[in-house]
Enzyme design. Structure first.
Site, mmCIF file in Angstrom:
data_model
loop_
_atom_site.group_PDB
_atom_site.id
_atom_site.type_symbol
_atom_site.label_atom_id
_atom_site.label_comp_id
_atom_site.label_asym_id
_atom_site.label_seq_id
_atom_site.Cartn_x
_atom_site.Cartn_y
_atom_site.Cartn_z
ATOM 1 N N ASN A 144 -23.869 -31.705 -19.205
ATOM 2 C CA ASN A 144 -23.381 -31.639 -17.552
ATOM 3 C C ASN A 144 -22.103 -32.253 -17.348
ATOM 4 O OD1 ASN A 144 -26.206 -31.169 -15.795
ATOM 5 N ND2 ASN A 144 -26.655 -32.330 -17.514
ATOM 6 N N GLU A 202 -28.710 -30.933 -21.102
ATOM 7 C CA GLU A 202 -29.137 -32.266 -20.720
ATOM 8 C C GLU A 202 -29.671 -32.541 -19.261
ATOM 9 O OE1 GLU A 202 -25.660 -34.551 -19.386
ATOM 10 O OE2 GLU A 202 -26.186 -36.192 -20.286
ATOM 11 N N CYS A 207 -24.289 -34.574 -24.644
ATOM 12 C CA CYS A 207 -23.049 -34.531 -23.783
ATOM 13 C C CYS A 207 -22.164 -35.241 -24.225
ATOM 14 C CB CYS A 207 -23.694 -34.771 -22.005
ATOM 15 S SG CYS A 207 -22.051 -34.155 -20.956
ATOM 16 N N LYS A 261 -29.395 -40.973 -25.454
ATOM 17 C CA LYS A 261 -28.153 -40.939 -25.369
ATOM 18 C C LYS A 261 -27.466 -42.149 -25.719
ATOM 19 C CE LYS A 261 -24.528 -38.820 -22.283
ATOM 20 N NZ LYS A 261 -24.507 -38.255 -21.010
ATOM 21 N N GLU A 296 -24.261 -42.876 -14.840
ATOM 22 C CA GLU A 296 -25.132 -43.152 -16.008
ATOM 23 C C GLU A 296 -25.262 -44.585 -16.604
ATOM 24 O OE1 GLU A 296 -25.413 -39.981 -19.071
ATOM 25 O OE2 GLU A 296 -23.676 -38.863 -17.884
ATOM 26 N N ASN A 337 -31.618 -41.630 -21.172
ATOM 27 C CA ASN A 337 -31.080 -40.123 -21.027
ATOM 28 C C ASN A 337 -31.591 -39.431 -22.407
ATOM 29 O OD1 ASN A 337 -29.855 -37.781 -20.936
ATOM 30 N ND2 ASN A 337 -27.958 -38.642 -19.946
HETATM 31 N N1 CDT Z 1 -23.120 -36.056 -18.749
HETATM 32 C C1 CDT Z 1 -21.947 -36.610 -19.368
HETATM 33 O O1 CDT Z 1 -22.176 -37.264 -20.234
HETATM 34 N N2 CDT Z 1 -20.839 -36.332 -18.810
HETATM 35 C C2 CDT Z 1 -19.690 -36.482 -19.337
HETATM 36 C C3 CDT Z 1 -18.593 -36.800 -18.337
HETATM 37 C C4 CDT Z 1 -17.575 -37.560 -18.876
HETATM 38 S S1 CDT Z 1 -16.728 -38.108 -17.466
HETATM 39 C C5 CDT Z 1 -15.272 -38.914 -18.344
HETATM 40 C C6 CDT Z 1 -19.026 -35.697 -20.378
HETATM 41 O O2 CDT Z 1 -18.740 -36.209 -21.397
HETATM 42 O O3 CDT Z 1 -19.059 -34.423 -20.140
#
Ligand code: CDT
Length: 321
Positions: free
Chosen positions: A199, A52, A174, A129, A148, A112
Site C-alpha cells: 500500500n 499487504e 511493501c 514485516k 505503522e 503486519n
Molecule cells: N505500506 C508501506 O510500507 N508503505 C511504504 C510507504 C513509505 S513512505 C516513506 C512504502 O514503502 O511504500
C-alpha cells in the site's frame, strides 16, 4: 527477455486490488479476492499474490488508539470465518496464495503479516514485516498519518524461504522492497520467487517528494532486486483512492533479467498472469550472480555490524594515498 532451452514453468498471478473504503465489510472484500482467485485459476495460475493488509482499508493513515485499531482491523486467527471462503476456493481450485493482513497474536502482540498458503489451502508459512515505515506520534498538520510504527512491532521471524509447490518462495511486505538486505537474505537461501503486497501512498507526508517518483522508486527497486538476486518477483498493490487517499498501482511480475513481464494497467481489481520460467533464474545464478564463486562476505562485515551510517573506518595502510 533471455530464453532458456529447458523451461520449468510456474503459473503466477498477481491480484491487484482497487480501493477498500472504511465502509467496506470483510465479507465484501473476501468476495473480491475469491473472484480474482477464480480468474487466476482460469488463466492457468497455480499461485496468486494478494496485497499487504488486503482485508481492510490502509488503516495506519488514521489516528486512533491501539485498542480501536485492534477492534476494527486486526485478525485473531488466519483463516477465520470471514476469510474462510478464500481458503475454500483455493482448495477447490488447487491454487496457493500470499495474503497480507494485520495479525493479533494470542498474547496480544501486533504485526503486519503475510501468510503463504499451499494448493491444499494449508498455511505453510508466515512472514512479519521488518521494515516498518512512518511514525508513532500524531501529526495533526499532515494530510494523513502513516502509523505503522504505532500499530505494529518489527517482525521477528527473519526472512525465511519455503519450498512449496516445488519451488523456493520467499515473502516480504511493501517497504521491505526498498531495502537490499531483504532480497539478499532470501536469495542466499536459494529463493526462486519472492512475493510481496504493498500500500504505497502517492504522497509522502515527510517531504515534498514529486508524485512520479513514488512509482519510479517502486519500479527501480523491483527491477534491480530481481536482477541482482536472480529471482522472479510478484508484487501486488492495493491502490487507487481509498476514501480520498490515493495510492499507486503498477502491480507487476518481474523476471530475473530485471524485465517487467506483466503489469497492471489501471487502479482497480485486476489480475495479471505469467507462466514464469524458473530456469531463467538458474541461468543468472550460474553466471554473473554465482554467489558461492564471487561473493566476499568478509569484505562486507559492516552490513551486519552497523545499523546507521557512522564514521569512515580507519583505512588499511595499503588503501592510503
Ligand atoms: N505500506 C508501506 O510500507 N508503505 C511504504 C510507504 C513509505 S513512505 C516513506 C512504502 O514503502 O511504500
Amino acid at each position: 527477455m533471455t530464453q532458456t532451452s529447458r523451461a520449468r514453468k510456474f503459473g503466477l498471478a498477481v491480484a491487484q486490488m482497487g480501493p477498500v473504503h472504511l465502509a467496506d465489510s470483510r465479507q465484501a472484500v473476501v468476495k473480491r479476492l475469491v473472484e480474482m482467485l477464480r480468474e487466476a485459476a482460469a488463466r492457468q495460475a497455480t499461485f496468486v499474490v494478494f496485497p499487504e493488509l488486503a482485508l481492510t482499508t490502509f488503516f495506519p493513515r488514521y489516528w486512533m488508539t491501539e485498542e480501536e485499531a485492534v477492534e476494527r482491523y486486526f485478525e485473531r486467527a488466519m483463516p477465520n470465518a470471514d476469510v474462510q471462503p478464500l481458503f475454500d476456493a483455493a482448495r477447490e481450485l488447487g491454487v496457493g496464495f500470499y495474503l497480507g493482513y494485520a495479525e493479533l497474536t494470542a498474547d496480544g502482540r501486533r504485526f503486519n503479516t503475510a501468510v503463504l498458503v499451499d494448493r491444499a489451502a494449508k498455511v505453510v508459512g508466515k512472514y512479519r514485516k521488518v521494515h516498518l515505515p512512518g511514525h508513532d506520534d500524531h501529526k495533526p498538520d499532515a494530510p494523513f498519518q502513516h502509523l505503522e510504527k504505532k500499530f505494529f512491532e518489527v517482525g521477528n521471524l527473519g526472512f525465511p524461504v519455503w519450498n512449496t509447490q516445488d519451488i523456493n518462495v520467499g515473502m516480504c511486505i511493501c517497504n521491505d522492497r526498498r531495502w537490499p538486505e531483504t532480497w539478499r537474505s532470501m536469495s542466499l537461501q536459494s529463493a526462486e520467487l519472492i512475493v510481496l503486497g504493498y500500500n504505497t501512498p502517492s504522497w509522502n507526508i515527510h517531504w515534498t517528494e514529486p508524485v512520479h517518483l513514488r512509482t519510479f522508486h517502486h519500479e527501480i527497486v523491483l527491477q534491480a532486486s530481481a536482477y541482482q538476486n536472480a529471482v522472479w518477483i510478484g508484487a501486488a498493490a492495493k491502490c487507487g483512492s481509498e476514501d480520498g487517499f490515493h495510492m499507486i498501482g503498477s502491480s507487476m511480475i518481474v523476471a530475473p533479467s530485471g524485465e517487467i513481464v506483466a503489469r497492471a494497467s489501471g487502479e482497480e481489481d485486476e489480475v495479471i498472469t505469467a507462466q514464469i520460467d524458473l530456469d531463467l533464474g538458474t541461468t543468472f545464478r550460474q553466471h554473473v550472480f554465482n554467489f558461492a564463486k564471487h561473493r566476499s562476505p568478509d569484505q562486507y562485515r559492516l552490513i551486519v555490524e552497523r545499523t546507521g551510517a557512522g564514521e569512515p573506518l580507519p583505512l588499511p595502510p595499503e588503501a592510503r594515498g
